[in-house]
Design a protein around this motif. Sequence first.
Motif, short mmCIF file in Angstrom:
data_model
loop_
_atom_site.label_atom_id
_atom_site.label_comp_id
_atom_site.label_asym_id
_atom_site.label_seq_id
_atom_site.Cartn_x
_atom_site.Cartn_y
_atom_site.Cartn_z
N LYS A 6 0.82 -1.38 0.01
CA LYS A 6 -0.06 0.01 -0.03
C LYS A 6 0.71 1.11 -0.08
O LYS A 6 0.52 2.12 -0.58
N GLU A 7 2.11 1.18 0.84
CA GLU A 7 2.70 2.39 0.87
C GLU A 7 4.35 2.07 1.25
O GLU A 7 4.36 1.05 1.88
N ILE A 8 5.09 2.72 0.87
CA ILE A 8 6.74 2.41 1.36
C ILE A 8 6.97 3.10 2.50
O ILE A 8 6.81 4.63 2.46
N SER A 12 15.21 1.74 0.45
CA SER A 12 16.62 1.06 0.60
C SER A 12 17.49 1.93 1.04
O SER A 12 18.18 1.69 2.12
N GLU A 13 17.53 3.24 0.68
CA GLU A 13 18.44 4.32 1.06
C GLU A 13 18.37 4.63 2.43
O GLU A 13 19.43 4.93 3.33
N GLN A 14 17.06 4.75 2.87
CA GLN A 14 16.85 5.29 4.45
C GLN A 14 17.25 4.23 5.21
O GLN A 14 17.92 4.40 6.22
N ILE A 15 17.02 2.83 4.88
CA ILE A 15 17.39 1.73 5.65
C ILE A 15 18.70 1.73 5.97
O ILE A 15 19.53 1.57 6.95
N PRO A 148 4.31 2.62 13.63
CA PRO A 148 2.90 2.46 14.19
C PRO A 148 2.51 0.89 13.78
O PRO A 148 3.22 -0.02 13.32
N ASP A 149 1.41 0.65 14.50
CA ASP A 149 0.70 -0.74 14.47
C ASP A 149 0.31 -1.11 13.25
O ASP A 149 -1.14 -1.16 12.97
N LEU A 150 1.13 -1.50 12.24
CA LEU A 150 0.91 -2.03 10.87
C LEU A 150 1.75 -2.97 10.72
O LEU A 150 3.05 -3.19 10.94
N PHE A 151 1.03 -3.98 9.67
CA PHE A 151 1.92 -5.11 9.23
C PHE A 151 2.68 -4.83 8.22
O PHE A 151 2.20 -4.41 6.95
N VAL A 152 4.12 -4.84 8.37
CA VAL A 152 4.89 -4.48 7.07
C VAL A 152 5.77 -5.65 6.54
O VAL A 152 5.81 -6.57 7.28
N VAL A 153 6.23 -5.51 5.37
CA VAL A 153 7.18 -6.57 4.60
C VAL A 153 8.09 -5.82 3.94
O VAL A 153 7.99 -4.82 3.59
N GLY A 154 8.98 -6.69 3.65
CA GLY A 154 10.26 -6.26 2.75
C GLY A 154 11.49 -6.20 3.75
O GLY A 154 11.45 -6.35 4.67
N TYR A 155 12.52 -6.27 3.04
CA TYR A 155 13.81 -6.13 3.69
C TYR A 155 13.95 -7.33 4.79
O TYR A 155 14.45 -6.97 5.63
N GLY A 156 13.80 -8.48 4.25
CA GLY A 156 13.76 -9.65 5.18
C GLY A 156 12.36 -9.94 5.77
O GLY A 156 12.15 -11.18 6.16
N LEU A 157 11.42 -9.15 5.90
CA LEU A 157 10.19 -9.29 6.67
C LEU A 157 9.28 -9.99 5.63
O LEU A 157 9.07 -9.50 4.33
N ASP A 158 8.32 -10.98 6.03
CA ASP A 158 7.70 -11.61 5.07
C ASP A 158 6.02 -11.71 5.77
O ASP A 158 5.75 -11.30 6.86
N VAL A 171 4.07 -1.27 3.64
CA VAL A 171 2.77 -1.56 4.24
C VAL A 171 2.03 -2.51 3.65
O VAL A 171 1.79 -2.21 2.43
N LEU A 172 1.79 -3.81 4.10
CA LEU A 172 1.01 -4.68 3.40
C LEU A 172 -0.65 -4.28 3.17
O LEU A 172 -1.04 -3.65 4.26
N LYS A 173 -1.20 -4.30 1.96
CA LYS A 173 -2.45 -3.82 1.69
C LYS A 173 -3.61 -4.73 2.68
O LYS A 173 -4.67 -4.08 3.06
#
Length: 176
Positions: A6-8, A12-15, A148-158, A171-173
């Motif tokens: 839904k949203e980044i 990668s640069e910020q991380i 915040p309390d959102l389910f996030v993915v990417g950079y290793g997170l599944d 943020v996953l949809k």
Amino acid sequence: MHTDVKEILFTSEQIKGRIQELGRQINADYRGKMLVLVGILNGVKPFLNDLLSTLNLPVSHDLIELSSYGQSTVSSGTVHVLKDVALDISGKDVLLVEDIVDTGLTLHTAIEHLRSRKTGSLKTCALLNKQTRRSVAITPDYYGFTIPDLFVVGYGLDYAENYRELPYIGVLKINK
Ligand code: IMP
């Protein structure tokens, strides 16, 4: 951007930039010491690798695996050790590294487990900190970002083993 995202939240640069800062802090705090990084599988791999590359200390690393959420976005409330550390960490300065701290149960279980191995100092480092979701009162000693309390993915997170390869954290949809 992936169609399920839904949203980044962090590019990668910020991380990478934030990990450089964490590395500088850890280098300063452990100057003159040897450090053992223990990563919690599986999502920690990109973070652990990038963090290791910022350190200019004598450092070794190992991995521990704890039971995960499986196909759910909510914690089951119990965590078991599935894979133990192979290194002898007794008396060593250990930094436990996690991708994201949510309820805190995983980090708490890992801390208790490593303490039973009689480590020397034991500190914790997480890339992401969902501070509002805690059921165990715990704050990582080092962390990259509070989210915040959102389910996030990417950079290793599944989510159910998908999206780990995304270079950003999004943020996953399925989030309401
Ligand atoms: P805790 O035990 O509730 O703190 O959960 C920690 C573990 O749950 C993390 O190491 C992740 O594997 C997983 N987790 C928690 N929140 C998320 C998320 O938003 N996205 C992906 N995995 C998560």
